[in-house]
Write a protein that holds these residues in place. Structure first.
Motif, PDB file in Angstrom:
ATOM      1  N   MET A 106      51.779  52.423  42.143  1.00  0.00           N
ATOM      2  CA  MET A 106      50.379  51.983  42.118  1.00  0.00           C
ATOM      3  C   MET A 106      50.112  51.035  43.284  1.00  0.00           C
ATOM      4  N   SER A 107      48.972  51.199  43.933  1.00  0.00           N
ATOM      5  CA  SER A 107      48.626  50.297  45.024  1.00  0.00           C
ATOM      6  C   SER A 107      48.238  48.942  44.454  1.00  0.00           C
ATOM      7  N   TRP A 108      48.495  47.903  45.231  1.00  0.00           N
ATOM      8  CA  TRP A 108      48.218  46.547  44.733  1.00  0.00           C
ATOM      9  C   TRP A 108      46.856  46.034  45.178  1.00  0.00           C
ATOM     10  N   ASN A 109      46.256  46.670  46.152  1.00  0.00           N
ATOM     11  CA  ASN A 109      44.852  46.448  46.484  1.00  0.00           C
ATOM     12  C   ASN A 109      44.553  45.005  46.917  1.00  0.00           C
ATOM     13  N   TYR A 110      44.917  44.730  48.169  1.00  0.00           N
ATOM     14  CA  TYR A 110      44.798  43.400  48.786  1.00  0.00           C
ATOM     15  C   TYR A 110      43.450  42.739  48.510  1.00  0.00           C
ATOM     16  N   TRP A 111      42.344  43.473  48.707  1.00  0.00           N
ATOM     17  CA  TRP A 111      41.044  42.798  48.595  1.00  0.00           C
ATOM     18  C   TRP A 111      40.692  42.480  47.148  1.00  0.00           C
ATOM     19  N   TRP A 112      41.253  43.235  46.178  1.00  0.00           N
ATOM     20  CA  TRP A 112      41.065  42.860  44.787  1.00  0.00           C
ATOM     21  C   TRP A 112      41.731  41.509  44.521  1.00  0.00           C
ATOM     22  N   GLN A 113      42.912  41.313  45.105  1.00  0.00           N
ATOM     23  CA  GLN A 113      43.636  40.055  44.902  1.00  0.00           C
ATOM     24  C   GLN A 113      42.853  38.877  45.504  1.00  0.00           C
ATOM     25  N   ALA A 114      42.204  39.120  46.632  1.00  0.00           N
ATOM     26  CA  ALA A 114      41.395  38.063  47.260  1.00  0.00           C
ATOM     27  C   ALA A 114      40.269  37.625  46.326  1.00  0.00           C
ATOM     28  N   HIS A 115      39.606  38.589  45.680  1.00  0.00           N
ATOM     29  CA  HIS A 115      38.523  38.240  44.764  1.00  0.00           C
ATOM     30  C   HIS A 115      39.054  37.629  43.474  1.00  0.00           C
ATOM     31  N   LEU A 116      40.233  38.020  43.074  1.00  0.00           N
ATOM     32  CA  LEU A 116      40.864  37.368  41.931  1.00  0.00           C
ATOM     33  C   LEU A 116      41.095  35.892  42.245  1.00  0.00           C
ATOM     34  N   ALA A 117      41.588  35.602  43.440  1.00  0.00           N
ATOM     35  CA  ALA A 117      41.776  34.201  43.847  1.00  0.00           C
ATOM     36  C   ALA A 117      40.448  33.456  43.841  1.00  0.00           C
ATOM     37  N   ASP A 118      39.395  34.070  44.366  1.00  0.00           N
ATOM     38  CA  ASP A 118      38.083  33.419  44.401  1.00  0.00           C
ATOM     39  C   ASP A 118      37.580  33.120  42.988  1.00  0.00           C
ATOM     40  N   ALA A 119      37.842  34.044  42.061  1.00  0.00           N
ATOM     41  CA  ALA A 119      37.429  33.808  40.678  1.00  0.00           C
ATOM     42  C   ALA A 119      38.190  32.635  40.060  1.00  0.00           C
ATOM     43  N   LEU A 120      39.466  32.492  40.390  1.00  0.00           N
ATOM     44  CA  LEU A 120      40.237  31.351  39.903  1.00  0.00           C
ATOM     45  C   LEU A 120      39.696  30.042  40.476  1.00  0.00           C
ATOM     46  N   VAL A 121      39.260  30.073  41.730  1.00  0.00           N
ATOM     47  CA  VAL A 121      38.627  28.888  42.320  1.00  0.00           C
ATOM     48  C   VAL A 121      37.411  28.482  41.489  1.00  0.00           C
ATOM     49  N   ASP A 122      36.616  29.464  41.068  1.00  0.00           N
ATOM     50  CA  ASP A 122      35.439  29.159  40.244  1.00  0.00           C
ATOM     51  C   ASP A 122      35.834  28.418  38.969  1.00  0.00           C
ATOM     52  N   ALA A 123      36.918  28.862  38.323  1.00  0.00           N
ATOM     53  CA  ALA A 123      37.340  28.226  37.074  1.00  0.00           C
ATOM     54  C   ALA A 123      37.733  26.771  37.311  1.00  0.00           C
ATOM     55  N   VAL A 124      38.369  26.501  38.444  1.00  0.00           N
ATOM     56  CA  VAL A 124      38.746  25.127  38.772  1.00  0.00           C
ATOM     57  C   VAL A 124      37.498  24.290  39.021  1.00  0.00           C
ATOM     58  N   ILE A 125      36.546  24.830  39.767  1.00  0.00           N
ATOM     59  CA  ILE A 125      35.327  24.087  40.093  1.00  0.00           C
ATOM     60  C   ILE A 125      34.497  23.809  38.841  1.00  0.00           C
ATOM     61  N   HIS A 126      34.294  24.831  38.032  1.00  0.00           N
ATOM     62  CA  HIS A 126      33.323  24.732  36.936  1.00  0.00           C
ATOM     63  C   HIS A 126      33.868  24.047  35.689  1.00  0.00           C
ATOM     64  N   ARG A 127      35.195  24.144  35.466  1.00  0.00           N
ATOM     65  CA  ARG A 127      35.735  23.586  34.225  1.00  0.00           C
ATOM     66  C   ARG A 127      37.000  22.774  34.447  1.00  0.00           C
ATOM     67  N   ASP A 128      37.332  22.494  35.708  1.00  0.00           N
ATOM     68  CA  ASP A 128      38.555  21.777  36.031  1.00  0.00           C
ATOM     69  C   ASP A 128      39.739  22.414  35.307  1.00  0.00           C
ATOM     70  N   ASP A 129      39.832  23.723  35.395  1.00  0.00           N
ATOM     71  CA  ASP A 129      40.840  24.507  34.681  1.00  0.00           C
ATOM     72  C   ASP A 129      42.186  24.356  35.387  1.00  0.00           C
ATOM     73  N   ARG A 130      43.086  23.591  34.785  1.00  0.00           N
ATOM     74  CA  ARG A 130      44.383  23.304  35.415  1.00  0.00           C
ATOM     75  C   ARG A 130      45.295  24.521  35.401  1.00  0.00           C
ATOM     76  N   VAL A 131      45.173  25.379  34.391  1.00  0.00           N
ATOM     77  CA  VAL A 131      45.976  26.606  34.380  1.00  0.00           C
ATOM     78  C   VAL A 131      45.548  27.498  35.542  1.00  0.00           C
ATOM     79  N   ALA A 132      44.238  27.640  35.742  1.00  0.00           N
ATOM     80  CA  ALA A 132      43.741  28.437  36.866  1.00  0.00           C
ATOM     81  C   ALA A 132      44.206  27.851  38.195  1.00  0.00           C
ATOM     82  N   ALA A 133      44.242  26.517  38.295  1.00  0.00           N
ATOM     83  CA  ALA A 133      44.706  25.879  39.532  1.00  0.00           C
ATOM     84  C   ALA A 133      46.166  26.228  39.811  1.00  0.00           C
ATOM     85  N   ASP A 134      46.988  26.191  38.777  1.00  0.00           N
ATOM     86  CA  ASP A 134      48.397  26.561  38.950  1.00  0.00           C
ATOM     87  C   ASP A 134      48.534  28.025  39.333  1.00  0.00           C
TER      88      ASP A 134
END
Length: 390
Positions: free
Chosen positions: A55-83
């Motif tokens: 299965m392909s790992w799809n580089y640009w999907w991973q980039a958007h996954l990272a961006d979504a984790l950034v949102d969780a840190v910004i909006h809720r100070d989500d420490r699990v997302a930060a890790d």
């Protein structure tokens, strides 16, 4: 906290929890201190089976996954997302054979944006700043006016398109190259604006000098064009850029959110398209400068598309083990996928959908991006509260 804010935050947190539970896994299932986004849930085949290993790992999907984790840190100070964010960047680099770059300029622009936001907004991974600079420099060098560009889609092609130039312009603006970002937004407007008021996909420059236009319309093309114009307008206050934002928003609302909800684009790569548009509509809603009635109206119109789309996506969700599964089309109910049928696969430079699109990581990231965009709009959380990388 108002009921509206509490609801938006709860939905986004649930979407993030589903991503963590179903898709975020150590690289190869075992590499310590790493994470990578599994492209499908459920995964095909058995562990170490050919279906799973190929299965392909799809580089640009991973980039958007990272961006979504950034949102969780910004909006809720989500420490699990930060890790997980730090682990994900580590997993991306190892999976990409120790490099941050690849052959696709759009991929690199997306990862550059995620790295820049990580460095600027989370304060948890300051070493991401050099990654953003590296990838921004690639965008700058790829500018090819002698070929009619723009920057190309990938290093081996002469296909000049919005999905590469839009995010590249945003990245360049945020890393201090506002002049090139302005040139790129002008190029998008001059070369790819359609009579409908929407932005086309791109064009091929053939070996004999012919230009073959690809006038396909995608939601994410409108999103990145809006985001790029906004980033430049924030720095220049040029009136014609506000006119472009206003006109493109109107065309997008009329044609791509006709009932107030962003239209779907299926699974595979299309699973991210609506989420990208939602992210940059939210950026217009939170970051468009100005105190006059017109700019207030633009912000309100952009924000209403985001919140209406988020309401529809949540209403249409399915649930499995207490966590949401979102539809690839936010106007229709979601289907809980199983491990039967074809999974997403890479073909012709793009990832094609699984037989059940809800199975695709892209679809679930796209819905999470939408939910976080709705949080940004609801709480009035601007992107640019911290200065960009100098």
């Amino acid at each position: 906290m108002t009921a509206e804010v509490e609801s938006a935050q709860r939905r986004a947190a649930a979407a993030q929890s589903a991503l963590h539970a179903r898709h975020l896994t150590p690289l190869g299932g075992r590499v310590p201190c790493t994470r990578i986004g599994r492209p499908a849930w459920p995964m095909p085949g058995r562990p170490l089976s050919r279906e799973r290993l190929t299965m392909s790992w799809n580089y640009w999907w991973q980039a958007h996954l990272a961006d979504a984790l950034v949102d969780a840190v910004i909006h809720r100070d989500d420490r699990v997302a930060a890790d997980r964010l730090g682990q994900l960047f580590r997993g991306i680099r190892i999976r990409n054979l120790g490099r941050w770059t690849n052959a696709y300029y759009d991929d690199m622009a997306w990862l550059g944006l995620a790295a820049e936001r990580t460095a600027r907004r989370t304060r948890t991974r300051p070493d991401r700043s050099p990654v953003a600079r590296l990838l921004a420099a690639r965008m700058h060098r790829a500018w090819s006016p002698e070929l009619g560009g723009g920057i190309p889609w990938r290093t081996t092609d002469t296909f000049f398109n919005t999905p590469a130039n839009g995010p590249a312009a945003i990245l360049l603006a945020r890393t201090g190259d506002a002049a090139r970002a302005a040139a790129m937004t002008d190029w998008l407007h001059e070369r790819l604006l359609l009579p409908s008021g929407l932005i086309a996909d791109g064009f091929w420059l053939r070996a004999d000098g012919r230009i073959d236009r690809v006038d396909s319309v995608y939601t994410y093309c409108q999103g990145v064009a809006l985001g790029a114009e906004l980033e430049v307008y924030r720095r220049t206050r040029e009136a014609h850029r506000l006119d472009r934002i206003d006109a493109l928003l109107s065309a997008t609302a009329e044609r791509l959110a006709p009932a107030g909800v962003i239209v779907g684009a299926g699974g595979g790569d299309g699973g991210l398209f609506g989420g990208v548009l939602a992210r940059y509509l939210a950026l217009v809603a939170t970051d468009l400068p100005g105190d006059d009635a017109r700019t207030a109206s633009i912000r309100d119109r952009a924000g209403r598309i985001v919140t209406a789309s988020a309401d529809a996506a949540w209403a249409g969700r399915a649930e499995h083990d207490g966590l949401p599964v979102f539809s690839a089309d936010w106007t229709r109910p979601a289907v809980v996928p199983d491990d039967g049928g074809d999974a997403a696969h890479f073909s012709g430079g793009a990832v094609r959908s699984s037989a059940v699109p809800e199975r695709d990581l892209s679809v679930q990231i796209g819905a999470t991006m939408l939910a976080e965009a709705a949080v940004a709009v609801t709480i009035g959380s601007p992107e640019h509260i911290v200065s960009s990388i100098d």
